[in-house]
Design an enzyme around this catalytic site. Sequence first.
Site, mmCIF file in Angstrom:
data_model
loop_
_atom_site.group_PDB
_atom_site.id
_atom_site.type_symbol
_atom_site.label_atom_id
_atom_site.label_comp_id
_atom_site.label_asym_id
_atom_site.label_seq_id
_atom_site.Cartn_x
_atom_site.Cartn_y
_atom_site.Cartn_z
ATOM 1 N N LYS A 54 0.781 -1.082 0.070
ATOM 2 C CA LYS A 54 -0.198 0.426 0.020
ATOM 3 C C LYS A 54 0.708 1.285 -0.145
ATOM 4 O O LYS A 54 1.481 1.109 1.074
ATOM 5 C CB LYS A 54 -1.003 0.170 1.451
ATOM 6 N N LYS A 70 -14.470 -7.732 -7.043
ATOM 7 C CA LYS A 70 -14.254 -7.496 -5.221
ATOM 8 C C LYS A 70 -16.088 -7.370 -5.595
ATOM 9 O O LYS A 70 -16.399 -7.013 -6.202
ATOM 10 C CB LYS A 70 -13.913 -6.304 -4.632
#
Length: 330
Positions: free
Chosen positions: A150, A246
């Site tokens: 990230k 997702k």
Amino acid sequence: MSCSLKIEIDRWPLKKPFVIARGSRDETETVTVTLSDGEIAGRGEAVASPRYDQTSHSLAAEIETIRNLLEQGLDRLELQQVMRAGPARNAVDAAMWDLEAKRNHQDVGQLSGMGWPEGLQTVQTISILSPEEMGKEAGRLAGFPVLKVKLDAKLNCERIAAVHGNAPQSQLLVDANESWTLDILREVAPQLARLGVAMIEQPLPAGADEPLRNYASPLPLFADESCHSRADLAGLGEKYHGVNIKLDKSGGLTEALALRAAALDQGFDIMVGCMLSTSLGIAPALFAAAGARYVDVDPPALLAKDRKHALKIENGRVSRLSPALWGGAV
């Protein structure tokens, strides 16, 4: 066939804070849907996203709006018409798949035609910390074949250099979570390519990613927030090389499988991801992961507490899904 509806909201602590460009959390909250015909029950799970102004209570309220339809026997295909894509529909869709499998004495692999998921390899996520802290975390995870890092708008090359230096054998994926500008992307992408990075996920904000159309990226770019369902694919072809599917975005496995097929048909690479959910929320996503370039379903390794019959992850390898958790035949 009619069924009863139960909605529950639960909190699950994390082993350590989870930090991305949009903020930090030390627990996750889930909405669990149970559909029961009195003898057999199916379950599904959703996670609200503050990115879309969702809360667990707003998801529960959205599900409540179709209670009468569900209790009167609404089926999975009809569900796609009466609920919008998103996590609320995902929880209901998953419960329907689970219940349908049990009623028909078939598992979801048989019902979907995707087979029972076996031998999947997931990335492991490294949250945003100082370069030194991220390097130490990478050293601890150096046995994982693929690490997802990230990042935000600062210290990108320093952070990746620290991760690469401590896990030199790991392939690296970068997730900017919409935090970059085109100038940042132009500056850092060539450097990241030299530091073991194989892909960049959602560098620019969704809705402001048009500049990517004229950008020749040295690394493949994957759409996450820019791709929810099949309706989004038409505008992505000249901007992204792949899409992250997702179920909390697509509204469930039903649309996720259709999105997967359409994306592959249009030449996109596939990544299957997830929200910060329990193993129950991860389970349906595993059926969309066959043939995916990347699989990102690591929350079971991030939770301090999980469901019964939880998935286990060891050096990136996902344990076999227990039919007792989700999707198994009675």
